[in-house]
Design a protein around this motif. Sequence first.
Motif, PDB file in Angstrom:
ATOM      1  N   UNK A  38      70.684  70.104 108.784  1.00 49.98           N
ATOM      2  CA  UNK A  38      70.599  70.316 107.335  1.00 49.98           C
ATOM      3  C   UNK A  38      71.932  69.996 106.665  1.00 49.98           C
ATOM      4  N   UNK A  39      71.883  69.689 105.393  1.00 51.04           N
ATOM      5  CA  UNK A  39      73.090  69.402 104.625  1.00 51.04           C
ATOM      6  C   UNK A  39      73.496  70.675 103.912  1.00 51.04           C
ATOM      7  N   UNK A  40      74.776  71.038 103.980  1.00 53.03           N
ATOM      8  CA  UNK A  40      75.295  72.232 103.340  1.00 53.03           C
ATOM      9  C   UNK A  40      76.195  71.850 102.177  1.00 53.03           C
ATOM     10  N   UNK A  41      76.078  72.551 101.087  1.00 49.53           N
ATOM     11  CA  UNK A  41      76.941  72.335  99.943  1.00 49.53           C
ATOM     12  C   UNK A  41      77.639  73.644  99.620  1.00 49.53           C
ATOM     13  N   UNK A  42      78.902  73.587  99.221  1.00 51.99           N
ATOM     14  CA  UNK A  42      79.586  74.826  98.857  1.00 51.99           C
ATOM     15  C   UNK A  42      78.941  75.431  97.621  1.00 51.99           C
ATOM     16  N   UNK A  43      78.835  76.747  97.588  1.00 54.92           N
ATOM     17  CA  UNK A  43      78.227  77.431  96.462  1.00 54.92           C
ATOM     18  C   UNK A  43      79.224  77.550  95.320  1.00 54.92           C
ATOM     19  N   UNK A  44      78.703  77.461  94.094  1.00 50.85           N
ATOM     20  CA  UNK A  44      79.564  77.676  92.935  1.00 50.85           C
ATOM     21  C   UNK A  44      79.440  79.109  92.439  1.00 50.85           C
ATOM     22  N   UNK A  45      78.875  79.989  93.257  1.00 49.96           N
ATOM     23  CA  UNK A  45      78.763  81.402  92.893  1.00 49.96           C
ATOM     24  C   UNK A  45      77.346  81.771  92.502  1.00 49.96           C
ATOM     25  N   UNK A  46      77.161  83.018  92.098  1.00 49.91           N
ATOM     26  CA  UNK A  46      75.831  83.485  91.745  1.00 49.91           C
ATOM     27  C   UNK A  46      75.305  82.782  90.500  1.00 49.91           C
ATOM     28  N   UNK A  47      74.009  82.632  90.457  1.00 50.16           N
ATOM     29  CA  UNK A  47      73.361  81.970  89.328  1.00 50.16           C
ATOM     30  C   UNK A  47      72.940  82.991  88.286  1.00 50.16           C
ATOM     31  N   UNK A  48      72.971  82.592  87.021  1.00 50.70           N
ATOM     32  CA  UNK A  48      72.499  83.457  85.942  1.00 50.70           C
ATOM     33  C   UNK A  48      70.998  83.285  85.715  1.00 50.70           C
ATOM     34  N   UNK A  49      70.389  82.338  86.406  1.00 51.07           N
ATOM     35  CA  UNK A  49      68.978  82.045  86.214  1.00 51.07           C
ATOM     36  C   UNK A  49      68.179  82.652  87.355  1.00 51.07           C
ATOM     37  N   UNK A  50      67.224  83.467  87.017  1.00 51.98           N
ATOM     38  CA  UNK A  50      66.344  84.045  88.015  1.00 51.98           C
ATOM     39  C   UNK A  50      64.936  83.577  87.700  1.00 51.98           C
ATOM     40  N   UNK A  51      64.238  83.092  88.695  1.00 53.76           N
ATOM     41  CA  UNK A  51      62.884  82.600  88.505  1.00 53.76           C
ATOM     42  C   UNK A  51      61.904  83.574  89.137  1.00 53.76           C
ATOM     43  N   UNK A  52      60.942  84.023  88.340  1.00 50.73           N
ATOM     44  CA  UNK A  52      59.926  84.944  88.822  1.00 50.73           C
ATOM     45  C   UNK A  52      58.566  84.342  88.494  1.00 50.73           C
ATOM     46  N   UNK A  53      57.909  83.821  89.531  1.00 51.06           N
ATOM     47  CA  UNK A  53      56.616  83.174  89.356  1.00 51.06           C
ATOM     48  C   UNK A  53      55.498  84.047  89.909  1.00 51.06           C
ATOM     49  N   UNK A  54      54.282  83.716  89.504  1.00 53.82           N
ATOM     50  CA  UNK A  54      53.122  84.435  89.996  1.00 53.82           C
ATOM     51  C   UNK A  54      52.960  84.226  91.501  1.00 53.82           C
ATOM     52  N   UNK A  55      52.348  85.188  92.143  1.00 51.45           N
ATOM     53  CA  UNK A  55      52.050  85.069  93.569  1.00 51.45           C
ATOM     54  C   UNK A  55      50.659  84.474  93.783  1.00 51.45           C
ATOM     55  N   UNK A  56      49.927  84.248  92.703  1.00 52.71           N
ATOM     56  CA  UNK A  56      48.570  83.707  92.780  1.00 52.71           C
ATOM     57  C   UNK A  56      48.594  82.179  92.733  1.00 52.71           C
ATOM     58  N   UNK A  57      48.100  81.551  93.789  1.00 55.93           N
ATOM     59  CA  UNK A  57      48.041  80.083  93.820  1.00 55.93           C
ATOM     60  C   UNK A  57      47.127  79.543  92.726  1.00 55.93           C
ATOM     61  N   UNK A  58      46.004  80.227  92.477  1.00 51.81           N
ATOM     62  CA  UNK A  58      45.062  79.730  91.469  1.00 51.81           C
ATOM     63  C   UNK A  58      45.626  79.871  90.052  1.00 51.81           C
ATOM     64  N   UNK A  59      46.349  80.955  89.785  1.00 50.05           N
ATOM     65  CA  UNK A  59      46.977  81.110  88.477  1.00 50.05           C
ATOM     66  C   UNK A  59      48.117  80.110  88.313  1.00 50.05           C
ATOM     67  N   UNK A  60      48.884  79.881  89.358  1.00 49.13           N
ATOM     68  CA  UNK A  60      49.960  78.890  89.277  1.00 49.13           C
ATOM     69  C   UNK A  60      49.379  77.504  89.015  1.00 49.13           C
ATOM     70  N   UNK A  61      48.253  77.189  89.638  1.00 51.72           N
ATOM     71  CA  UNK A  61      47.597  75.900  89.397  1.00 51.72           C
ATOM     72  C   UNK A  61      47.151  75.786  87.936  1.00 51.72           C
ATOM     73  N   UNK A  62      46.640  76.873  87.365  1.00 54.69           N
ATOM     74  CA  UNK A  62      46.230  76.870  85.960  1.00 54.69           C
ATOM     75  C   UNK A  62      47.440  76.657  85.054  1.00 54.69           C
TER      76      UNK A  62
END
Length: 166
Positions: A38-62
Amino acid sequence: MGKKSRRNRSTQERNTTTTNAAQPLSQSSLPPANDAAPIYYPSDGPSDVELLQTTSDSLQAKLNQLTHLGLVDNDQAGFVEQFVPLDLSPSDKARYLADLTTAPEAAGQWTNLIAEIAAIRSGKGVDRIEGDQVNRAIFYFEHPLLEKCDREVSFVCVGGEWRAQG
C-alpha cells in the motif's frame, strides 16, 4: 463511526508539525517499493469534516438516484416523481413540481433542495440519523448552502420504496 478529536494543539506542536511536514521524506520512512504494497502518505492532522451516511443500502441507492437526477440530469420532474410520498395526489405532485420549476423562487428552492439531498447522500454535515433505517430514517444536518440553518429530512420505506415524508 466516532467523532474526530478537535483538540487545540499548542503553538509549539503546530510549529513542529509544520516544520516536519515541510521536510522531504527520507527513503527509510517510505515502504519498500513493491506493486502489492500500500502507499502511505503523511497525515496533515485531524479533519474537520465528518461524514455520517445511512447504513441502509437501499436508502443510499435512493439518495444516489435523487442526487443524480438533480445534479447531473437537472430533471425536476424525474426528481419529484422519485422523491414525493407515494400517496401524494397527482394535483399536489403537480403543484410541488410547479413550485420547483415556475414559481418566483423556483431556482433557489431547487438549488437548496438538491444541495440538501447531496449533503445527506455524502454524509457531509449530518449530525445524526434517527430511526431504524429499515422503515424510517430522519437526517439532522447543517444546510450546505445556508449558514446556521439546521435541517431535518425524513424518509420512509413503503413497499420497498424510499420516499420523503411530510
